[in-house]
Design a protein around this motif. Structure first.
Motif, short mmCIF file in Angstrom:
data_model
loop_
_atom_site.label_atom_id
_atom_site.label_comp_id
_atom_site.label_asym_id
_atom_site.label_seq_id
_atom_site.Cartn_x
_atom_site.Cartn_y
_atom_site.Cartn_z
N UNK A 113 0.88 -1.16 0.00
CA UNK A 113 0.00 0.00 0.00
C UNK A 113 0.92 1.21 0.00
N UNK A 114 0.69 2.15 -0.89
CA UNK A 114 1.58 3.32 -0.99
C UNK A 114 1.52 4.16 0.29
N UNK A 115 2.66 4.75 0.69
CA UNK A 115 2.68 5.56 1.92
C UNK A 115 1.72 6.74 1.90
N UNK A 116 1.41 7.28 0.69
CA UNK A 116 0.47 8.40 0.61
C UNK A 116 -0.99 7.94 0.56
N UNK A 152 8.94 -8.82 -5.47
CA UNK A 152 9.25 -8.05 -4.27
C UNK A 152 9.06 -6.59 -4.66
N UNK A 153 8.28 -5.86 -3.88
CA UNK A 153 7.98 -4.46 -4.21
C UNK A 153 8.24 -3.57 -3.00
N UNK A 158 7.99 8.92 -0.41
CA UNK A 158 7.06 9.93 -0.92
C UNK A 158 6.03 9.34 -1.90
N UNK A 159 6.04 8.03 -2.11
CA UNK A 159 5.12 7.29 -2.98
C UNK A 159 5.27 7.60 -4.47
N UNK A 160 6.30 8.33 -4.85
CA UNK A 160 6.47 8.67 -6.27
C UNK A 160 7.10 7.54 -7.06
N UNK A 161 7.81 6.63 -6.38
CA UNK A 161 8.54 5.58 -7.09
C UNK A 161 8.20 4.22 -6.49
N UNK A 162 8.25 3.21 -7.36
CA UNK A 162 8.04 1.85 -6.94
C UNK A 162 9.21 1.02 -7.43
N UNK A 163 9.87 0.32 -6.53
CA UNK A 163 10.94 -0.60 -6.91
C UNK A 163 10.35 -2.01 -6.88
#
Length: 167
Positions: A113-116, A152-153, A158-163
């Motif tokens: 779940x994204x931090x934002x 693996x994610x 800042x939720x702008x990027x996803x690895x």
């Protein structure tokens, strides 16, 4: 035709100890509760004091793969039915009506779940990685894996990027 009821043991209401069939567990961001899936239901359980809550409470519908929202105020899970799978968002106290976003006919697993608090990343059983925007339910395909390995994610703070990993 008249409705018939069976008296067979398998069709009778009964109490079951769900702790013996836990499939997934995760601790809330505050560390005060755990989110569990067992016997096709989603529960929040206190780590110290408080009540256990069945967030889904749906007979005949399987819920699985639960995640906490970054602030711990909500949980998400996948709800399976013959019509397809849905992402279900539910307040952790279980008092408000859940919100459902249609996903499709595949088997899915929630990953992050994204931090934002705006997106959830999930994968399907066809080697694909997706992100769903919670405001409108838009689903974006992010990547496809060449092998049946898990993704693996991780979101940036800042939720702008996803690895993510590819096998």
């Amino acid at each position: 035709p008249a409705e018939t009821t069976s008296t067979e043991p398998w069709s009778r209401e009964q109490w079951k100890d769900a702790s013996k069939t836990i499939q997934h567990a995760t601790i809330s961001p505050s560390g005060k509760r755990a989110l569990l899936t067992a016997r096709g239901e989603v529960f929040t359980v206190p780590t110290d004091e408080g009540s256990t809550r069945n967030l889904s409470g749906t007979d005949g519908i399987r819920e699985y793969s639960a995640l906490w929202a970054p602030g711990g105020e909500q949980g998400a899970c996948i709800e399976g039915s013959l019509d397809g799978q849905s992402l279900v968002l539910q307040d952790q106290d279980g008092l408000a009506a859940p919100r459902r976003l249609a996903l499709g006919p595949h088997f899915y697993e929630l990953l992050a779940w994204s931090p934002d608090d705006t997106r959830i990343v999930f994968r399907d059983n066809h080697l694909a990685l997706y992100a769903i925007t919670l405001a409108d339910g838009d689903v974006d395909l992010i990547a496809r894996n060449a092998r049946r390995e898990g993704f693996d994610v991780a979101f940036s703070p800042d939720s702008r990027w996803l690895a993510y990993t590819l096998e």
